[in-house]
Design an enzyme around this catalytic site. Structure first.
Site, PDB file in Angstrom:
ATOM      1  N   LYS A 185      24.089 -35.187  40.486  1.00  0.00           N
ATOM      2  CA  LYS A 185      25.133 -34.696  40.404  1.00  0.00           C
ATOM      3  C   LYS A 185      25.396 -34.361  38.982  1.00  0.00           C
ATOM      4  CE  LYS A 185      24.941 -36.827  43.983  1.00  0.00           C
ATOM      5  NZ  LYS A 185      25.015 -38.142  45.242  1.00  0.00           N
TER       6      LYS A 185
HETATM    7  C1  LIG Z   1      24.933 -39.363  45.707  1.00  0.00           C
HETATM    8  C2  LIG Z   1      25.969 -39.591  47.306  1.00  0.00           C
HETATM    9  C3  LIG Z   1      25.800 -40.695  47.435  1.00  0.00           C
HETATM   10  C4  LIG Z   1      24.938 -41.649  46.712  1.00  0.00           C
HETATM   11  O1  LIG Z   1      25.292 -42.342  45.602  1.00  0.00           O
HETATM   12  P1  LIG Z   1      23.820 -42.909  44.775  1.00  0.00           P
HETATM   13  O2  LIG Z   1      25.049 -42.624  43.252  1.00  0.00           O
HETATM   14  O3  LIG Z   1      22.937 -41.817  44.605  1.00  0.00           O
HETATM   15  O4  LIG Z   1      23.879 -44.131  45.113  1.00  0.00           O
HETATM   16  C5  LIG Z   1      26.824 -41.029  48.763  1.00  0.00           C
HETATM   17  N1  LIG Z   1      27.486 -40.178  49.056  1.00  0.00           N
HETATM   18  C6  LIG Z   1      27.425 -39.038  48.772  1.00  0.00           C
HETATM   19  C7  LIG Z   1      27.728 -37.892  49.435  1.00  0.00           C
HETATM   20  C8  LIG Z   1      26.053 -38.170  47.831  1.00  0.00           C
HETATM   21  O5  LIG Z   1      26.031 -36.644  47.583  1.00  0.00           O
END
Ligand SMILES: *Cc1c(COP(=O)(O)O)cnc(C)c1O
Length: 382
Positions: A185
């Site tokens: 992210k």
């Molecule tokens: C990455 C992501 C998640 C989940 O986040 P994690 O930290 O991996 O649990 C949820 N929604 C979206 C749109 C994502 O890209």
């Protein structure tokens, strides 16, 4: 580590992150503690809200949101199928029913407020909007819709940390905003997340559910508060580590510069790719400033061979991806809802031809040009 010259994502970890982690390791406090609290305060300040709750993942953030709203068996939650599977899974794990709605169109891959409205029933308790690729969903319309029906609006801001929009700062417009700081992210701490709630009482509830629903936290006990606690509801352990938050705090400081580099890459991509015949660049009509640019998505012409293009890019050592396989077509969700195949024509159309191209703060103009050249070459060879 990677077989690609140009990876889809690359974490940008510098000396400051390494130093911050080392400092925590020497401090003797590894789980949530003073660094976590400081990170929460700085993140809240960056959003312009009074408080934020750091958690162990974006999925934990979404799960706590659904739990804190008291959503359970018999309830429905409307959300886009064009999303990572997290939000739907947390709704289903709470015993509620995820009701999938369509996205707006090829130029706007976020939840369509009109289709969301059509899916609302007397059982609907919440809407989850996702800011696809860092571009704001139509929060003004969705917040109005939620208000009209007396239901909650949750923002899945996994792609959009500290992002302004015409609707307001993403995550602070709805009732609850959920962020992910997973390794890929924009703000990456390996695993981690954050929750913000408009209503302070809801925020407090989320904070307690994060830590076993103890009435007195470990930190409060450590500071010499009461060593006795009660448990008045069922909680979880969704606390982040101090190590992760130390990385997160550095990444938060570095975010504005990192976002500026993403914007530069997106400008270059747009300059070259919007003119390729038949190629759609979603959100290209939005100002480049109005997104966190987590993904650079394109839509191939209908009927194009996406696998062949991905193979051609791979041959040039360029990684590409698909975001996302629609949730309603996954086995677990088809089996949950065998009778009622939701009609999601836009989602099914766009997801058959979506492709994500490499985008991260470390990508340079030369690399973007190489990707553009490889995509353009595929256009020239039918
Ligand atoms: C990455 C992501 C998640 C989940 O986040 P994690 O930290 O991996 O649990 C949820 N929604 C979206 C749109 C994502 O890209």
């Amino acid at each position: 580590m990677t077989a690609f010259d140009i990876a889809l994502y690359r974490p940008h970890i510098g000396q400051a992150e390494i130093q911050a982690v080392t400092d925590v390791l020497r401090s003797g406090w590894l789980s949530s503690g003073p660094v976590t609290e400081d990170f929460e305060g700085k993140y809240a300040a960056a959003l312009g809200v009074p408080a934020a709750v750091a958690v162990s993942s974006g999925t934990a953030a979404l799960h706590l949101a659904v739990l804190a709203l008291g959503i359970g068996p018999g309830d429905e939650v409307v959300l886009p199928s064009l999303n990572f599977v997290s939000a739907a899974a947390t709704v289903a794990l709470c015993g509620a029913t995820p009701v999938f709605a369509d996205v707006t169109g090829p130029h706007d891959l976020c939840l369509d407020p009109d289709d969301a409205a059509r899916r609302i029933t007397p059982r609907t308790r919440a809407i989850v909007a996702m800011h696809y690729g860092g571009y704001a969903a139509d929060l003004t319309s969705l917040a109005r819709l939620a208000r009209t029906h007396g239901i909650a609006l949750i923002e899945d801001c996994a792609h959009a940390p500290v992002t302004d929009s015409v609707h307001g700062v993403l995550g602070t417009v709805g009732d609850i905003g959920c962020y992910s700081f997973f390794a890929t992210k924009n703000l990456a701490m390996g695993e981690g997340g954050m929750v913000v709630a408009h209503d302070p009482a809801l925020g407090d509830r989320i904070r307690r559910l994060r830590s076993h629903a103890l009435t007195v936290s470990a930190q409060q006990r450590h500071r010499g508060g009461s060593s006795l606690y009660d448990v008045d509801t069922l909680g979880l352990n969704y606390r982040p580590t101090e190590i992760g938050c130390a990385i997160g705090r550095v990444q938060l400081d570095a975010l504005p510069a990192a976002q500026a580099r993403r914007r530069e890459a997106v400008r270059l991509y747009r300059d070259h790719l919007t003119s390729l015949p038949g190629l759609t660049v979603p959100f290209a009509d939005r100002p480049v400033e109005q997104s966190a640019h987590h993904l650079f998505a394109v839509l191939l012409p209908r009927g194009a061979d996406r696998d062949a293009l991905q193979d051609a890019l791979r041959a040039e050592r360029i990684q590409s991806g698909v975001h996302y396989p629609p949730t309603h077509l996954f086995t677990a969700y088809r089996e949950r809802d065998p009778g009622e195949q939701a009609a999601l024509p836009v989602t099914e159309d766009v997801m058959a031809r979506q492709l994500s191209l490499p985008l991260h703060p470390g990508i340079g103009a030369a690399e973007v040009r190489r990707v553009v050249e490889a995509v353009s070459a595929a256009w020239r060879t039918p």
